[in-house]
Design an enzyme around this catalytic site. Structure first.
Site, PDB file in Angstrom:
ATOM      1  CB  ALA A  42     -23.110  -3.335 -23.662  1.00  0.00           C
ATOM      2  CG  LEU A  43     -22.778  -0.564 -29.308  1.00  0.00           C
ATOM      3  CD1 LEU A  43     -23.333  -0.022 -30.623  1.00  0.00           C
ATOM      4  CD2 LEU A  43     -21.530  -1.401 -29.559  1.00  0.00           C
ATOM      5  CG  HIS A  44     -18.194   1.704 -24.275  1.00  0.00           C
ATOM      6  ND1 HIS A  44     -17.076   1.956 -25.041  1.00  0.00           N
ATOM      7  CD2 HIS A  44     -18.052   0.427 -23.829  1.00  0.00           C
ATOM      8  CE1 HIS A  44     -16.284   0.909 -25.037  1.00  0.00           C
ATOM      9  NE2 HIS A  44     -16.856  -0.055 -24.313  1.00  0.00           N
ATOM     10  CG  HIS A  72     -18.268  -0.471 -28.541  1.00  0.00           C
ATOM     11  ND1 HIS A  72     -18.818  -0.461 -27.282  1.00  0.00           N
ATOM     12  CD2 HIS A  72     -17.667  -1.670 -28.679  1.00  0.00           C
ATOM     13  CE1 HIS A  72     -18.571  -1.607 -26.690  1.00  0.00           C
ATOM     14  NE2 HIS A  72     -17.867  -2.361 -27.496  1.00  0.00           N
ATOM     15  CB  VAL A 115     -12.458   5.985 -25.973  1.00  0.00           C
ATOM     16  CG1 VAL A 115     -13.281   7.172 -25.478  1.00  0.00           C
ATOM     17  CG2 VAL A 115     -12.244   6.089 -27.485  1.00  0.00           C
ATOM     18  NE  ARG A 167     -16.146  -8.972 -19.062  1.00  0.00           N
ATOM     19  CZ  ARG A 167     -15.682  -9.444 -20.231  1.00  0.00           C
ATOM     20  NH1 ARG A 167     -14.812  -8.761 -20.936  1.00  0.00           N
ATOM     21  NH2 ARG A 167     -16.099 -10.620 -20.682  1.00  0.00           N
TER      22      ARG A 167
END
Ligand code: PAF
Length: 283
Positions: free
Chosen positions: A32-34, A37, A176, A187
């Site tokens: 669930a990369l943002h 990451h 970040v 989350r």
């Protein structure tokens, strides 16, 4: 970019890179990369010749009743983002492949695993230490990247590497944030629009702590209670802890001023538990 699902394949791919004289970096993630990451991935790509990213929602670091099933998953989106960053390898094991059905040996995080996040989530850091050790054993990286958002996790992983003589260098990367200050977290997608707005109080409380500390206006205990009262102004947010600690030992600081310090905060916003932290520099 190759996507591999077995430990043996990963070991052979990184082994080959090592034989070619390449520096290997690992970025462990739960997907669930943002952008948080991706900042780790970019730092890894800048410094290493070969970058592996693991995407594995590790069941052993979730306690009973926690959000393991609900944890966001987006493998296709993650693969696209990682391809665009120029990552060499993505390791996406199944839980069945990572853990033998009768697995019984785990890595004890020690006393630091029992306070703050460890007090709220008693089995969490044992699960983190165990899976991170396994990932290190599989990929055998020279460098491994972790975010400062999970500040206690980073400190425990550093201690684990030191105490168990694991041959890897841990690189911590800055938090970040969204434009309004909320720390990026997988989350955050759980938050309703109202909760999302309320959640910004955590960063406001941390900024107050930073400002009070740099003006030398109060000691650690007062700063912590100021953070708590700021969070108390937001009815949708229930504080778990606000503390000013020694960033290595995580002990509350008695005498504020001589050492670097870190402010930590954790709270429940609706059903979502959020954590954040900031460095305090004494003026
Ligand atoms: O920080 C995380 O996403 C996880 O705790 C980690 C380090 C990938 C271990 O599962």
């Amino acid at each position: 970019m190759e996507r591999l699902v077995s430990a043996a394949e990963v070991r052979s791919a990184t082994g080959e890179a090592r034989r070619e004289g390449k520096t290997i970096a690992l970025v462990p993630t739960m997907g669930a990369l943002h952008d948080g990451h991706l900042s780790l991935v970019r730092a890894a790509c800048e410094r290493a010749d070969y970058v592996a990213v693991s995407v594995f929602v590790n069941p052993t670091q979730f306690g009973p009743g926690e959000d393991f099933e609900a944890y966001p998953r987006d493998m296709d989106g993650d693969m696209e983002l990682l391809r665009a960053e120029g990552v060499d390898l993505v390791f996406t094991p199944t839980a069945g492949a990572m853990y033998a059905p009768d697995a019984q040996v785990t890595v004890d995080p020690g006393p630091l695993g029992q306070v703050f996040e460890g007090a709220a989530r008693p089995t969490h850091f044992r699960g983190v230490c165990t899976v991170v050790t396994k990932l290190f054993a599989i990929a055998q990286p020279d460098l491994a990247y972790f975010g400062e958002k999970d500040y206690q996790q980073l400190a425990i992983v550093r201690l684990m590497v030191r105490d168990l003589d694991l041959p890897v260098r841990i690189v911590g990367c800055p938090i970040v944030r969204e434009p309004d200050g909320l720390a990026m977290s997988s989350r955050n997608v759980y938050l309703s629009a109202e909760e999302r707005r309320a959640a910004t109080v955590l960063y406001r409380a941390l900024c107050e702590a930073r400002d009070i500390a740099s003006a030398r206006e109060a000691d650690a205990e007062i700063i912590a209670s100021e953070m708590a009262s700021t969070v108390g102004t937001e009815p949708l947010v229930e504080l778990d802890y606000a503390a000013v600690i020694d960033p290595e030992t995580f002990r509350p600081l008695d005498l504020f001023g001589a050492k670097p310090a870190r402010a930590l905060i954790a709270a429940r916003v609706g059903r979502t538990r959020l954590i954040d932290n900031i460095a305090l520099e004494v003026g």
